[in-house]
Write a protein that holds these residues in place. Structure first.
Motif, PDB file in Angstrom:
ATOM      1  N   LEU A  38       0.491  -1.272   0.315  1.00  0.00           N
ATOM      2  CA  LEU A  38      -0.240  -0.183   0.213  1.00  0.00           C
ATOM      3  C   LEU A  38       0.917   1.429  -0.130  1.00  0.00           C
ATOM      4  CD1 LEU A  38      -2.673  -1.233   2.746  1.00  0.00           C
ATOM      5  CD2 LEU A  38      -2.740  -0.513  -0.090  1.00  0.00           C
ATOM      6  N   LEU A  39       1.790   1.219   0.009  1.00  0.00           N
ATOM      7  CA  LEU A  39       2.464   2.786   0.138  1.00  0.00           C
ATOM      8  C   LEU A  39       2.986   3.057  -1.126  1.00  0.00           C
ATOM      9  CD1 LEU A  39       5.649   1.404   2.766  1.00  0.00           C
ATOM     10  CD2 LEU A  39       4.066   2.551   2.946  1.00  0.00           C
ATOM     11  N   GLY A  40       2.829   2.626  -2.024  1.00  0.00           N
ATOM     12  CA  GLY A  40       3.145   3.600  -3.059  1.00  0.00           C
ATOM     13  C   GLY A  40       2.542   4.114  -3.021  1.00  0.00           C
ATOM     14  N   ARG A  41       0.857   4.125  -2.516  1.00  0.00           N
ATOM     15  CA  ARG A  41       0.253   5.735  -3.073  1.00  0.00           C
ATOM     16  C   ARG A  41      -0.721   6.107  -1.859  1.00  0.00           C
ATOM     17  NH1 ARG A  41      -3.693   3.117  -8.229  1.00  0.00           N
ATOM     18  NH2 ARG A  41      -1.490   2.432  -9.793  1.00  0.00           N
ATOM     19  N   HIS A  42      -0.104   5.013  -1.123  1.00  0.00           N
ATOM     20  CA  HIS A  42      -1.294   5.289   0.421  1.00  0.00           C
ATOM     21  C   HIS A  42      -0.173   4.887   1.813  1.00  0.00           C
ATOM     22  CE1 HIS A  42      -4.825   4.615  -1.443  1.00  0.00           C
ATOM     23  NE2 HIS A  42      -4.087   3.760  -2.008  1.00  0.00           N
ATOM     24  N   LEU A  43       0.891   6.178   1.362  1.00  0.00           N
ATOM     25  CA  LEU A  43       2.116   6.351   2.478  1.00  0.00           C
ATOM     26  C   LEU A  43       0.926   7.139   3.752  1.00  0.00           C
ATOM     27  CD1 LEU A  43       4.322   6.732   3.981  1.00  0.00           C
ATOM     28  CD2 LEU A  43       5.571   8.577   2.507  1.00  0.00           C
ATOM     29  N   TYR A  44       0.919   8.270   3.378  1.00  0.00           N
ATOM     30  CA  TYR A  44       0.093   9.664   4.274  1.00  0.00           C
ATOM     31  C   TYR A  44      -1.103   9.123   5.022  1.00  0.00           C
ATOM     32  CZ  TYR A  44       3.939  12.476   2.452  1.00  0.00           C
ATOM     33  OH  TYR A  44       5.276  12.710   2.277  1.00  0.00           O
ATOM     34  N   ALA A  45      -1.726   8.348   3.669  1.00  0.00           N
ATOM     35  CA  ALA A  45      -2.772   7.029   4.784  1.00  0.00           C
ATOM     36  C   ALA A  45      -2.447   6.465   5.570  1.00  0.00           C
ATOM     37  CB  ALA A  45      -3.658   6.946   3.632  1.00  0.00           C
ATOM     38  N   LEU A  46      -1.341   5.753   5.868  1.00  0.00           N
ATOM     39  CA  LEU A  46      -1.269   4.912   6.315  1.00  0.00           C
ATOM     40  C   LEU A  46      -0.360   5.333   7.684  1.00  0.00           C
ATOM     41  CD1 LEU A  46       0.727   2.300   3.764  1.00  0.00           C
ATOM     42  CD2 LEU A  46      -1.588   1.894   5.281  1.00  0.00           C
ATOM     43  N   LEU A  47       0.206   6.911   7.945  1.00  0.00           N
ATOM     44  CA  LEU A  47       1.603   7.186   8.746  1.00  0.00           C
ATOM     45  C   LEU A  47      -0.028   7.685   9.531  1.00  0.00           C
ATOM     46  CD1 LEU A  47       4.150   8.879   6.694  1.00  0.00           C
ATOM     47  CD2 LEU A  47       4.646   7.207   8.119  1.00  0.00           C
ATOM     48  N   ARG A  48      -1.674   8.005   8.914  1.00  0.00           N
ATOM     49  CA  ARG A  48      -2.124   8.787   9.631  1.00  0.00           C
ATOM     50  C   ARG A  48      -2.679   7.515  10.865  1.00  0.00           C
ATOM     51  NH1 ARG A  48      -7.029  12.535   7.247  1.00  0.00           N
ATOM     52  NH2 ARG A  48      -7.653  13.481   9.206  1.00  0.00           N
ATOM     53  N   TRP A  49      -3.083   6.881  10.113  1.00  0.00           N
ATOM     54  CA  TRP A  49      -4.600   5.592  10.268  1.00  0.00           C
ATOM     55  C   TRP A  49      -3.846   4.680  11.147  1.00  0.00           C
ATOM     56  CZ3 TRP A  49      -8.414   8.618  10.886  1.00  0.00           C
ATOM     57  CH2 TRP A  49      -9.039   9.427  10.447  1.00  0.00           C
ATOM     58  N   LEU A  50      -3.082   3.787  10.813  1.00  0.00           N
ATOM     59  CA  LEU A  50      -1.850   3.075  11.351  1.00  0.00           C
ATOM     60  C   LEU A  50      -2.437   3.206  13.202  1.00  0.00           C
ATOM     61  CD1 LEU A  50       0.914   1.877   9.306  1.00  0.00           C
ATOM     62  CD2 LEU A  50      -1.231   0.673   9.542  1.00  0.00           C
ATOM     63  N   PRO A  51      -1.582   4.690  13.522  1.00  0.00           N
ATOM     64  CA  PRO A  51      -1.385   4.584  14.662  1.00  0.00           C
ATOM     65  C   PRO A  51      -2.924   4.651  15.567  1.00  0.00           C
ATOM     66  CG  PRO A  51      -0.598   6.321  13.837  1.00  0.00           C
ATOM     67  CD  PRO A  51      -0.547   5.242  12.762  1.00  0.00           C
ATOM     68  N   LEU A  52      -3.970   5.159  15.157  1.00  0.00           N
ATOM     69  CA  LEU A  52      -5.243   4.978  15.419  1.00  0.00           C
ATOM     70  C   LEU A  52      -6.217   3.834  15.054  1.00  0.00           C
ATOM     71  CD1 LEU A  52      -7.926   6.695  16.519  1.00  0.00           C
ATOM     72  CD2 LEU A  52      -8.831   6.937  14.215  1.00  0.00           C
ATOM     73  N   ALA A  53      -5.502   3.102  14.813  1.00  0.00           N
ATOM     74  CA  ALA A  53      -6.056   1.825  14.437  1.00  0.00           C
ATOM     75  C   ALA A  53      -5.749   0.860  15.731  1.00  0.00           C
ATOM     76  CB  ALA A  53      -6.314   1.150  13.131  1.00  0.00           C
ATOM     77  N   LEU A  54      -3.958   0.944  15.951  1.00  0.00           N
ATOM     78  CA  LEU A  54      -3.300   0.502  16.595  1.00  0.00           C
ATOM     79  C   LEU A  54      -3.916   0.876  18.434  1.00  0.00           C
ATOM     80  CD1 LEU A  54      -1.363  -1.889  17.205  1.00  0.00           C
ATOM     81  CD2 LEU A  54       0.351   0.289  17.571  1.00  0.00           C
TER      82      LEU A  54
END
Length: 398
Positions: free
Chosen positions: A275-291
């Motif tokens: 997912l990193l190619g297109r969704h890097l900043y979304a991952l940086l935002r939502w991964l910690p919230l999901a965790l």
């Protein structure tokens, strides 16, 4: 023997990816993580054999983190004049020396010295790893290469403690560390055969590690990374007392739960890489919230073994994806100074891990294990808010 062509200053991005070199770095990462965390399951026999208290033996783990922080801040400048290939090989030799010293340690002081040497390797290797990967594969393949390298991290994180405990009971803690020595020697041969020459880049002006903090997007990114890792380790460090007191599991059950958490890291690493190619900043935002939400879910399901097991699997997958995402951010946010950026990121992560563990301990001692997990979730939510849509983390045109 050197199988890959050298990289020159004008050829910092290769046309052909050096996947064998990335594989050698992945193996080195796995061995570093194994060497760093294997003592967790061997504290009691180490303390008994070296006539130290368990608390003193625990400090031998902490000292590697302290030296990793110092090294990560200093090595980009200290190694600037040297071929990165030689620096990485030298750091791996230092890991070998530390393992031999640990296995032969006649006293607690020698053990501490060996762990400090290991910390130098950890800080140096991780600080240079992202910049090295950027010189081994074309830019469009960097996320995939970083994902492969973090697979080594996931393997070791999942297996180091249980294997340490198993082999420690059969052959003793010293022999357990000796088993890593031939693996490190094999890795040195692999590095010598696969790592290309990577001369210093003399065409760009050096950027100091701490000088990067003057860039607003870098400072915000470091804050976001520290909140993410600090929140994770505020909780993770105290999963054992949570499982013992809240879920009331047996020791075999706990081992299986923690092993499942570690193995889930493979899925998290693979998923993030895709997912990193297109969704890097979304991952940086939502991964910690999901965790953070899964951390709170642990409290809600805490008295149900299978619910906790599923939540821990989700926790392990999400947690493993976070470092892959932040390493990929380095390749974009500080592309002009990846080594200094790598040093700064490693220092920030190590400091946040130590701070998160300290905060979790204070909450546990003065309040409860519930407060510890809620505190970790709160830090993770703050990381999500700070990252936002990611625009503040993006480098401005210079």
């Amino acid at each position: 023997m050197q199988l890959s062509p050298p990289l020159t200053d004008s050829d910092s991005e290769p046309a052909v990816p050096a996947w064998s070199a990335v594989g050698a770095m992945t193996m080195c990462v796995a061995l570093l993580i194994a060497a760093e965390f294997m003592p967790v399951s061997l504290l009691t026999p180490i303390a008994r054999d070296l006539r130290a208290t368990p608390g003193m033996a625990g400090q031998a783990i902490a000292v590697s983190g302290l030296f990793a922080v110092a090294t990560s801040l200093l090595i980009p400048a200290a190694s600037r004049r040297f071929d990165r290939r030689q620096v990485l090989i030298a750091l791996t030799w230092a890991m070998l020396a530390s393992l031999v010293l640990i296995a032969m340690a006649p006293s607690f002081a020698v053990l501490m010295l060996a762990r400090a040497l290991l910390g130098i390797t950890i800080g140096g290797f991780w600080a240079l790893s992202t910049a090295t990967v950027m010189r081994l594969v074309p830019s469009e393949m960097v996320p995939k290469a970083l994902g492969l390298m973090y697979t080594g991290n996931a393997v070791a994180a999942a297996l180091a403690a249980p294997m340490g405990s198993y082999f420690g009971a059969i052959i003793g803690w010293r022999a357990t560390f000796w088993t890593l020595v031939p693996l490190v020697l094999a890795n040195l041969l692999w590095q010598a055969a696969s790592l290309p020459s990577m001369p210093p880049d003399t065409k760009t002006s050096p950027v100091s590690v701490l000088g990067l903090l003057k860039r607003r997007h870098v400072a915000l990114a470091m804050a976001g990374a520290m909140l993410s890792f600090g929140g994770a380790f505020t909780s993770y460090t105290y999963f054992r007392p949570f499982l013992e007191t809240y879920t009331q599991v047996s020791v075999p059950q706990m081992s299986m739960l923690l092993l499942g958490l570690g193995l889930a890291g493979f899925a998290g690493t693979y998923g993030a890489t895709m997912l990193l190619g297109r969704h890097l900043y979304a991952l940086l935002r939502w991964l910690p919230l999901a965790l953070g939400l899964v951390t709170l879910l642990l409290l809600g399901l805490g008295h149900h073994l299978w619910g906790v097991a599923l939540a821990l699997v989700a926790w392990g997958a999400l947690n493993a994806a976070i470092p892959v995402a932040w390493s990929t951010w380095l390749t974009r946010g500080v592309r002009d100074a990846p080594e200094s950026g790598g040093g700064l990121m490693v220092a920030a992560i190590q400091l946040s891990i130590m701070s998160g563990a300290a905060l979790g301990g204070l909450l546990l001692d003065h309040l409860s294990i519930t407060a510890t997990l809620m505190g970790g979730a709160a830090l993770l939510a703050m990381a999500c808010l700070l990252v936002g849509n990611g625009r503040s983390l993006q480098a401005q045109e210079r």
